[in-house]
Design a protein around this motif. Structure first.
Motif, PDB file in Angstrom:
ATOM      1  N   LYS A   1       0.392  -1.133  -0.087  1.00 39.35           N
ATOM      2  CA  LYS A   1      -0.050   0.128   0.362  1.00 39.35           C
ATOM      3  C   LYS A   1       0.646   1.342  -0.123  1.00 39.35           C
ATOM      4  O   LYS A   1       0.461   2.125  -0.998  1.00 39.35           O
ATOM      5  CB  LYS A   1      -0.934   0.248   1.438  1.00 39.35           C
ATOM      6  CG  LYS A   1      -1.976  -1.489   1.518  1.00 39.35           C
ATOM      7  CD  LYS A   1      -2.847  -0.977   2.491  1.00 39.35           C
ATOM      8  CE  LYS A   1      -1.658  -1.084   4.431  1.00 39.35           C
ATOM      9  NZ  LYS A   1      -1.311  -2.681   3.928  1.00 39.35           N
ATOM     10  N   THR A   2       1.623   0.913   0.720  1.00 45.06           N
ATOM     11  CA  THR A   2       2.721   2.404   1.196  1.00 45.06           C
ATOM     12  C   THR A   2       3.396   2.603  -0.375  1.00 45.06           C
ATOM     13  O   THR A   2       3.921   3.746  -1.255  1.00 45.06           O
ATOM     14  CB  THR A   2       3.329   2.387   2.107  1.00 45.06           C
ATOM     15  OG1 THR A   2       3.113   2.296   3.423  1.00 45.06           O
ATOM     16  CG2 THR A   2       4.086   3.414   1.922  1.00 45.06           C
ATOM     17  N   SER A   3       3.567   1.843  -0.796  1.00 44.19           N
ATOM     18  CA  SER A   3       4.371   1.164  -2.467  1.00 44.19           C
ATOM     19  C   SER A   3       4.116   2.415  -3.171  1.00 44.19           C
ATOM     20  O   SER A   3       4.167   2.847  -4.099  1.00 44.19           O
ATOM     21  CB  SER A   3       4.826   0.137  -3.059  1.00 44.19           C
ATOM     22  OG  SER A   3       5.861   0.176  -0.870  1.00 44.19           O
TER      23      SER A   3
ATOM     24  N   PRO B   1       1.557  10.897   5.178  1.00 40.64           N
ATOM     25  CA  PRO B   1       2.243  10.066   5.154  1.00 40.64           C
ATOM     26  C   PRO B   1       1.838   8.974   6.372  1.00 40.64           C
ATOM     27  O   PRO B   1       1.955   8.726   7.465  1.00 40.64           O
ATOM     28  CB  PRO B   1       3.957  10.396   4.830  1.00 40.64           C
ATOM     29  CG  PRO B   1       4.050  11.529   5.569  1.00 40.64           C
ATOM     30  CD  PRO B   1       2.151  12.030   5.379  1.00 40.64           C
ATOM     31  N   GLN B   2       2.184   7.566   6.052  1.00 38.87           N
ATOM     32  CA  GLN B   2       2.127   6.690   7.090  1.00 38.87           C
ATOM     33  C   GLN B   2       3.101   6.955   8.297  1.00 38.87           C
ATOM     34  O   GLN B   2       2.208   7.006   9.354  1.00 38.87           O
ATOM     35  CB  GLN B   2       3.089   4.857   6.587  1.00 38.87           C
ATOM     36  CG  GLN B   2       2.340   4.201   8.024  1.00 38.87           C
ATOM     37  CD  GLN B   2       2.732   2.685   7.405  1.00 38.87           C
ATOM     38  OE1 GLN B   2       2.939   2.306   5.894  1.00 38.87           O
ATOM     39  NE2 GLN B   2       3.388   2.370   7.540  1.00 38.87           N
ATOM     40  N   ASN B   3       4.522   7.564   7.893  1.00 40.87           N
ATOM     41  CA  ASN B   3       5.092   7.850   9.702  1.00 40.87           C
ATOM     42  C   ASN B   3       5.094   9.153   9.789  1.00 40.87           C
ATOM     43  O   ASN B   3       5.844   9.887  10.713  1.00 40.87           O
ATOM     44  CB  ASN B   3       6.284   7.565   9.041  1.00 40.87           C
ATOM     45  CG  ASN B   3       7.001   7.750   8.097  1.00 40.87           C
ATOM     46  OD1 ASN B   3       6.739   8.490   7.241  1.00 40.87           O
ATOM     47  ND2 ASN B   3       8.264   7.412   7.736  1.00 40.87           N
TER      48      ASN B   3
ATOM     49  N   PHE C   1      -4.481   9.633   2.672  1.00 43.92           N
ATOM     50  CA  PHE C   1      -3.925   8.757   3.831  1.00 43.92           C
ATOM     51  C   PHE C   1      -3.250   7.639   3.839  1.00 43.92           C
ATOM     52  O   PHE C   1      -4.069   6.511   3.151  1.00 43.92           O
ATOM     53  CB  PHE C   1      -5.607   9.338   4.659  1.00 43.92           C
ATOM     54  CG  PHE C   1      -6.242  10.062   4.377  1.00 43.92           C
ATOM     55  CD1 PHE C   1      -5.374  11.269   5.978  1.00 43.92           C
ATOM     56  CD2 PHE C   1      -6.957  10.841   3.453  1.00 43.92           C
ATOM     57  CE1 PHE C   1      -6.840  12.418   5.558  1.00 43.92           C
ATOM     58  CE2 PHE C   1      -7.519  11.633   3.737  1.00 43.92           C
ATOM     59  CZ  PHE C   1      -7.361  12.817   4.947  1.00 43.92           C
ATOM     60  N   ASP C   2      -2.174   6.979   4.494  1.00 48.83           N
ATOM     61  CA  ASP C   2      -1.589   6.550   4.564  1.00 48.83           C
ATOM     62  C   ASP C   2      -1.590   6.002   5.840  1.00 48.83           C
ATOM     63  O   ASP C   2      -0.757   6.125   6.609  1.00 48.83           O
ATOM     64  CB  ASP C   2       0.315   5.959   3.990  1.00 48.83           C
ATOM     65  CG  ASP C   2       0.271   4.981   3.855  1.00 48.83           C
ATOM     66  OD1 ASP C   2      -0.198   4.152   4.191  1.00 48.83           O
ATOM     67  OD2 ASP C   2       1.251   4.825   3.650  1.00 48.83           O
ATOM     68  N   GLU C   3      -2.651   5.240   6.182  1.00 55.82           N
ATOM     69  CA  GLU C   3      -2.789   4.470   7.746  1.00 55.82           C
ATOM     70  C   GLU C   3      -3.396   5.404   8.872  1.00 55.82           C
ATOM     71  O   GLU C   3      -2.253   5.430   9.629  1.00 55.82           O
ATOM     72  CB  GLU C   3      -2.451   3.531   8.325  1.00 55.82           C
ATOM     73  CG  GLU C   3      -1.598   1.808   6.376  1.00 55.82           C
ATOM     74  CD  GLU C   3      -1.782   0.913   7.292  1.00 55.82           C
ATOM     75  OE1 GLU C   3      -1.495   0.571   8.342  1.00 55.82           O
ATOM     76  OE2 GLU C   3      -1.212   0.286   6.745  1.00 55.82           O
ATOM     77  N   PRO C   4      -4.113   6.138   8.585  1.00 52.76           N
ATOM     78  CA  PRO C   4      -3.610   7.104   9.215  1.00 52.76           C
ATOM     79  C   PRO C   4      -4.454   6.526  10.899  1.00 52.76           C
ATOM     80  O   PRO C   4      -4.405   7.725  11.751  1.00 52.76           O
ATOM     81  CB  PRO C   4      -5.278   8.346   9.016  1.00 52.76           C
ATOM     82  CG  PRO C   4      -6.076   7.303   8.214  1.00 52.76           C
ATOM     83  CD  PRO C   4      -5.211   6.175   7.781  1.00 52.76           C
TER      84      PRO C   4
ATOM     85  N   VAL D   1       1.826  -2.990  13.854  1.00 53.56           N
ATOM     86  CA  VAL D   1       2.384  -2.039  13.414  1.00 53.56           C
ATOM     87  C   VAL D   1       2.996  -2.321  11.659  1.00 53.56           C
ATOM     88  O   VAL D   1       3.995  -3.291  12.135  1.00 53.56           O
ATOM     89  CB  VAL D   1       3.374  -2.132  14.717  1.00 53.56           C
ATOM     90  CG1 VAL D   1       4.246  -1.154  13.922  1.00 53.56           C
ATOM     91  CG2 VAL D   1       2.440  -1.194  15.377  1.00 53.56           C
ATOM     92  N   THR D   2       2.993  -1.397  10.847  1.00 52.23           N
ATOM     93  CA  THR D   2       3.289  -1.902   9.865  1.00 52.23           C
ATOM     94  C   THR D   2       4.642  -1.310   9.940  1.00 52.23           C
ATOM     95  O   THR D   2       5.420  -0.251   9.965  1.00 52.23           O
ATOM     96  CB  THR D   2       2.712  -1.561   8.591  1.00 52.23           C
ATOM     97  OG1 THR D   2       2.563  -0.504   8.830  1.00 52.23           O
ATOM     98  CG2 THR D   2       1.398  -2.209   8.449  1.00 52.23           C
ATOM     99  N   THR D   3       5.677  -1.636   8.621  1.00 49.26           N
ATOM    100  CA  THR D   3       7.147  -1.211   8.707  1.00 49.26           C
ATOM    101  C   THR D   3       7.159   0.288   7.703  1.00 49.26           C
ATOM    102  O   THR D   3       6.356  -0.326   6.737  1.00 49.26           O
ATOM    103  CB  THR D   3       7.997  -1.774   8.491  1.00 49.26           C
ATOM    104  OG1 THR D   3       7.439  -2.593   7.036  1.00 49.26           O
ATOM    105  CG2 THR D   3       8.539  -2.824   9.790  1.00 49.26           C
TER     106      THR D   3
HETATM  107 MG    MG Z   1       2.386   0.836   4.750  1.00 46.16          MG
END
Ligand code: MG
Ligand code: ADP
Lengths: 359, 245, 302
Positions: free
Chosen positions: B42-44, B84-86, B160-163, B243-245
C-alpha cells in the motif's frame, strides 16, 4: 577442487585473459630492472610502492568499506620505526619493519574497535581518523624523539637484503617491494577466498546489520581487517623511509598520502584485487610522464594531485566502479562471458534524489 | 471526471518489484479506500504515485494530466497531497510552523491565515498546542497535525496512508469522522487502511491489495459480503493494531 | 593580565570568523547531510579571490569581498548541481570522497597558480589600530570580527525569520516532509550549498588582511570548520556560533601554555574524542535554550 586442478579456474574468457595479463606483467616486472637505467628502476620502485600502499589501504577501505585516513599513521609508523630503531639505535631494519607492522596493527585494531563501540558512521570515521592523523603529525612535529621539525636522517653503513638498504642501485628496493606486493596479494586473495573471515568482509560492507544477523562477528572482523590493513601499510612506510633516507612529519604524515591511498584504490576499483595495484602503477607513470615534459618538480606533484582528484571525481560522478570493473566489462564484451553472468553485487541505483528512505 | 487514474503501475523497491500492474481510478469527490494486509504494498503504491520510488506505468494521470516525468514536489503543487504513514512531521518546529509549511509551496499565501483558522476549528487540539514542538506531540495529535498540514494547501485530493495506525480506538473514530468531513467539503479522498471496518464505513468503493496486485474491487457494501473478504481478508488483517514498517 | 586580555580579545574576534565559516558548513551539513570536506577550500577561494583582485582602499576591498563571495557561491552551486546531486540518493559515500578530492584539487590548483606561500594584502581599512586599556587590536582584525558577527546575525535572521529560512529548516527537519508539502528540495539543496560556500568565501576575504594565505591553509580551515560544527552540534545555529568563539578563545589562550604544533595536536586529539563520545555535539543542549522566542514564520515575506 581449485587446488587439485588449478587450470579448472580458467573457465571463463575473462579469467583466461586476466591470467595471461598477470603472467606477462609479472614477467615484465621481473626483467624490468635489466631493461632500463637505474633512475628508471627507482621509478619502478615508486610505482610498486604506490601499488603496495593502495593495496593495503584497500583491505579495510575497499573490502570492508571503512574510509579510513588513519592509514597515514600506519605509513608514518613504518617510516618512524625504522628511523628511530635502525638509524638511531642500530636495530636491524627487518626487526624495525616488524615492530612498525605490529604497532600499526594494534593501533588499527583499537581505532576500529573504538569507532564501532561508539557507533560512529562513515562520515565521522573519515573525519575522526583524519583528526587522529593530524594529531599524530602535530606530535611528531614537536617531539624530538620523532625528529620534531628537522626530521631524522639516515645514518649507517651496511648494505644488502639483510639490512634492507642499497645505496647506489635501487633494484634491491625494487625486488623487495615486488616480493612484498606479490606475497601480500596472493595472501589476501587466498584469505578472501578460502577463509570465513575473508568471505565475511564484503557482506559487512554491503550491510553490517544484515551481516550481523547472518552470524558474522561484524565488530571483530572490522577491527581485524583494519589491523591487517594498517599493519601492512606500515611496510610501505618502512620501505620509502629506507629509500629516501630521511623521515619527517612533513614527508610521511601528510593528508595527501592518506587521500592518495583512498583515491588510488577507488580509481582502480575499491574492493577489487588488481585495481589498487594498477592505479598505483598508473599514477607513478603519470608522474614520470609529467616530469618528461620538464614540468618543475614541485609542479609535478601538484599536477598529479589534481589529476588524481579529477579522475576520482569523474569516476564517482558517473558511477563507474573504477578501472577494474571497466576492464572486466571490456574483456567480456570482446571475448564473451563464457557463461551466464552472476548477478551484479551493486544495488541498482535509484534515479531520484528524493527518496530519503532508499539512500 | 477522474481525479486519479492509474493503469499498469509497477513499483520497485531496491531491486525487488513490490507492485505489479496495478489499475486504480478515483473520481472527483469520491472517497475510495485501498485495503491490504501488512506488507501488501500500500505504501509503495502511494510512494510510486507521488514519484518517490522508481515506477513504470501505462497511465498515471491526475486531473487528466499525466504525472509521468513530473517531480514529486510538483505533483504536490498540482494538488495531490499525501498524509504519510509515518507522518514525516518537522519534529523540531512548532505545530503552527508545521501547518504554515504545509502551505508554503503550494498554497495561496493570502489565504494561509484563513485556512489555518479552518484547521484550528477542525482540530481544536492543534490550536491549543500551536506553540508546542511537533516532536513532543502524542500519536493522535501527530496524526491530526499531519492531516492539517496536508490540508493547508487546499489540495484537490488527499491520500491518507494508514491514519489510524497505532492510535487508540476512540481517537481512530474521531480521525475517521474528520476524514469524512474533509471529503464532504469537496476534497477527493483515497484512504489507505488495514482497518477494514473503519475504512469500509467511510468509503463508497474499495480496492483490495494482496502481495502487490489488486485482488478485488467494487462498492464497499458489495465487497464487504464477498467471498474474498470473508474468506481470507477480514479474518486475518482486520484485527488491526499491527504495526507496519 | 593585559596579555590575557589581549589574547582573549584577539581570540574572540578570530572566533567570530570561525563562527562564520562554521555556519556555512552547518547549513550544508544539517540540511543535506553532506559532509563537505572541501569547505575550508572555499575559504581559500575567497582569500585568493580577493588577493588576485588587488583591491586598493576600503570600498574596492569590500567590492572584492563581495565578488569573491559570489564566486565561491557560484562554484558551490555548480559543485552541488554537477557533482554531488546525483550521488545523494545512491547512498554510499561518494560525496565524502568527491568533496575530499575536490579540496585537494583546489589546493593544488592554487599551488600552481600561487607558488609563493603567505601572500597577503595591506590593511585596506582607513584605520590602523584601536587601543583601549592596554589592549591593541588592529583595524583588519577588528573589522573582520565585527563584520563576521554582522553576517552571522544576518544568516540567523535569514534562517529563523524568513520564508526561505523556514523552507531550509523544513528540509533539514525532514526531507520527506518537505517533499510532502511541495518544496522543491533539489533547488533548496543547490541554494543551501551555494550559500554555505559563499559564506566560507566571505570569511576568506575578511581573513586575508589578517592571515596570509597559502594553499595548505584549506585543510586546516576545513578541520576547524568541522570542529566548530561537531562541537556546536546539529541542534541550532547558535551552537555553531558559540563553538566558533570557543575555538578562537581556546586557540589564543592555548598559545600561552603550549607550543604551536603540540597545541594543534591536542586540539585534534580532543576533537577525535568528541567525535567518539558525542557526534551530536557538545553545545547543543545549552544552545537550544537560546532559540529565538518568537519563531512564527512570516509567510508574506519574499
Ligand atoms: Mg504501509
Ligand atoms: N525500505 C524497503 N526496502 C525494501 N523493501 C521494502 C522496504 N519497505 C518495505 N519493503 C517491502 O515492500 C513490500 C511492500 O511494503 P509496503 O508498501 O510498506 O506495504 P504496506 O504499506 O502495505 O504495509 C513489502 O514486502 C516489504 O517487505
Amino acid at each position: 577442487m581449485t587446488l587439485r586442478n588449478p587450470l579448472r579456474y580458467l573457465d571463463t574468457p575473462l579469467r583466461r585473459v586476466n591470467a595471461v595479463v598477470v603472467t606477462v606483467a609479472l614477467l615484465f616486472a621481473l626483467v624490468y630492472p635489466y631493461l632500463v637505467p637505474p633512475p628508471m628502476v627507482g621509478v619502478g620502485f615508486v610505482a610498486l610502492l604506490y601499488a603496495l600502499r593502495n593495496f593495503t589501504w584497500n583491505i579495510a577501505g575497499g573490502y570492508v568499506g571503512q574510509l579510513s585516513l588513519s592509514h597515514i599513521v600506519a605509513f608514518g609508523t613504518g617510516a618512524f620505526s625504522v628511523a628511530v630503531l635502525t638509524w638511531r639505535h642500530e636495530v636491524n631494519a627487518w626487526i624495525a619493519l616488524v615492530v612498525g607492522v605490529l604497532i600499526s596493527a594494534v593501533v588499527g585494531f583499537l581505532i576500529s574497535l573504538l569507532m564501532s563501540r561508539f557507533g560512529v558512521n562513515a562520515f565521522f570515521l573519515a573525519l575522526g581518523t583524519l583528526a587522529l592523523s593530524l594529531a599524530a603529525a602535530g606530535v611528531a612535529a614537536s617531539w624530538t624523539f620523532l625528529g620534531d621539525t628537522n626530521g631524522i636522517s639516515y645514518s649507517g653503513s651496511e648494505e644488502g637484503f639483510a639490512h634492507l638498504m642499497w645505496y647506489i642501485d635501487p633494484s634491491g628496493f625494487y625486488y623487495t617491494t615486488l616480493g612484498f606486493l606479490v606475497v601480500i596479494t596472493i595472501g589476501i586473495a587466498a584469505l578472501m577466498r578460502f577463509t570465513h573471515f575473508g568471505r565475511s568482509l564484503p557482506f559487512i560492507r554491503e550491510d553490517p546489520v544484515i551481516a550481523a544477523s547472518m552470524g558474522i562477528k561484524v565488530v571483530r572482523n572490522q577491527a581485524l581487517a583494519m589491523a591487517l590493513s594498517m599493519g601492512l601499510t606500515s611496510i610501505a612506510g618502512t620501505l620509502i623511509a629506507q629509500y629516501v633516507q630521511i623521515v619527517s612529519y612533513e614527508s610521511v604524515l601528510t593528508v595527501e598520502i592518506g587521500v592518495a591511498m583512498m583515491v588510488g584504490s577507488i580509481i582502480g576499483g575499491a574492493g577489487t584485487l588488481a585495481g589498487p595495484i594498477v592505479a598505483g602503477i598508473g599514477i607513478a607513470v603519470l608522474e614520470e610522464f609529467l616530469r618528461s615534459f620538464a614540468v618543475s618538480s614541485a609542479n609535478v606533484s601538484s599536477y598529479t594531485q589534481i589529476a588524481y582528484a579529477v579522475v576520482v571525481i569523474l569516476l564517482l560522478r558517473f558511477g563507474t566502479g573504477g578501472i577494474m570493473p571497466l576492464w572486466e566489462a571490456g574483456v567480456r564484451r570482446v571475448f564473451g562471458t563464457g557463461r551466464k553472468p552472476v548477478a551484479p553485487a551493486a544495488a541498482e541505483p535509484v534515479g531520484e534524489l528524493v527518496d530519503g528512505r532508499v539512500g | 471526471m477522474t481525479t486519479l487514474e492509474i493503469e499498469g503501475l509497477t513499483v520497485k523497491r531496491g531491486r525487488s518489484e513490490v507492485l505489479h500492474q496495478v489499475d486504480l481510478v478515483v473520481r472527483e469527490g469520491e472517497c475510495v479506500c485501498l485495503v491490504g494486509s501488512n506488507g501488501a504494498g500500500k505504501t509503495s503504491l502511494i510512494e510510486g504515485v507521488l514519484g518517490l520510488l522508481p515506477t513504470k506505468a501505462k497511465t498515471l494521470s491526475f486531473q487528466g494530466e499525466s504525472l509521468l516525468g513530473v517531480r514529486p514536489w510538483d505533483r504536490v503543487r498540482r494538488g495531490l497531497v499525501v498524509v504519510p504513514q509515518n507522518r514525516d512531521l518537522f519534529a523540531g518546529m512548532t505545530v503552527e510552523e508545521n501547518l504554515r509549511l504545509g502551505a508554503i509551496a503550494a498554497g495561496d499565501r493570502t489565504t494561509a491565515d484563513t485556512v489555518l483558522a479552518e484547521i484550528y476549528e477542525l482540530f481544536p487540539r492543534l490550536a491549543e498546542r500551536a506553540e508546542q514542538l511537533a516532536g513532543t506531540l502524542s500519536g493522535g495529535e501527530r496524526s491530526m497535525l499531519a492531516i492539517g498540514r496536508g490540508l493547508m494547501s487546499r489540495p484537490k485530493m488527499l491520500v491518507f496512508d494508514e491514519p489510524s495506525l497505532g492510535l487508540a480506538p476512540l481517537v481512530v473514530t474521531s480521525i475517521m469522522r474528520t476524514i469524512a468531513r474533509i471529503n464532504e467539503r469537496g476534497t477527493t479522498v483515497l484512504l489507505v487502511e488495514q482497518n477494514v471496518h473503519q475504512a469500509f464505513a467511510l468509503a463508497s468503493r474499495a480496492y483490495v491489495l494482496e502481495n502487490g496486485v489488486i485482488a478485488g474491487e467494487g462498492p464497499t457494501d458489495e465487497l464487504a459480503d464477498s467471498e474474498l473478504m470473508r474468506r481470507g481478508y477480514l479474518g486475518s488483517a482486520a484485527t488491526g493494531g499491527v504495526v507496519t514498517t | 593580565m593585559s596579555t590575557v586580555l589581549q589574547l582573549a580579545s584577539t581570540g574572540l574576534l578570530q572566533g567570530l570568523i570561525y563562527s562564520l565559516i562554521g555556519i556555512g558548513l552547518y547549513l550544508v551539513f544539517t540540511v543535506m547531510r553532506v559532509v563537505n570536506f572541501a569547505h575550508g577550500y572555499f575559504v581559500l577561494i575567497g582569500m585568493y579571490g580577493v588577493l588576485s583582485l588587488e583591491p586598493k582602499g576600503f570600498f574596492p576591498f569590500l567590492g572584492a569581498v563581495v565578488v569573491a563571495a559570489l564566486g565561491g557561491a557560484l562554484v558551490g552551486y555548480l559543485v552541488q548541481r554537477l557533482l554531488l546531486e546525483s550521488g545523494l540518493a545512491k547512498g554510499g559515500h561518494s560525496q565524502l570522497v568527491i568533496t575530499l578530492s575536490l579540496g585537494i584539487a583546489i589546493q593544488y590548483l592554487f599551488q600552481v597558480l600561487h607558488p609563493e606561500p603567505f601572500e597577503t594584502i595591506p590593511n585596506p581599512y582607513p584605520f590602523e589600530a584601536f587601543t583601549s586599556s592596554g589592549v591593541t587590536i588592529s583595524a583588519p582584525r577588528m573589522a573582520a570580527g565585527v563584520l563576521s558577527l554582522v553576517l552571522v546575525l544576518a544568516v540567523s535572521f535569514l534562517v529563523y525569520r524568513t520564508r526561505i529560512g523556514t523552507i531550509i529548516r523544513g528540509c533539514s527537519e525532514s526531507l520527506n516532509g518537505a517533499i510532502h508539502v511541495g518544496i522543491n528540495v533539489r533547488r533548496v539543496y543547490r541554494l543551501t550549498f551555494a550559500l554555505g560556500c559563499g559564506l566560507a568565501a566571505v570569511a576568506g576575504g575578511l581573513l586575508l588582511p589578517i592571515q596570509p594565505v597559502s594553499p595548505a591553509l584549506g585543510l586546516e580551515l576545513t578541520i576547524k570548520a568541522f570542529i566548530v560544527v561537531v562541537i556546536g552540534g546539529a541542534g541550532s545555529l547558535w551552537g555553531t556560533v558559540a563553538a566558533g568563539v570557543l575555538l578562537g578563545l581556546a586557540e589564543a589562550l592555548g598559545s600561552l601554555y603550549a607550543p604551536g604544533t603540540f597545541a594543534t595536536a591536542l586540539v585534534y586529539g580532543l576533537f577525535f574524542l568528541v567525535i567518539l563520545v558525542r557526534p551530536q555535539g557538545l553545545v547543543v543542549r545549552a544552545a537550544s535554550r537560546i532559540k529565538p522566542a518568537e519563531t512564527s514564520t512570516k509567510v508574506g515575506v519574499g
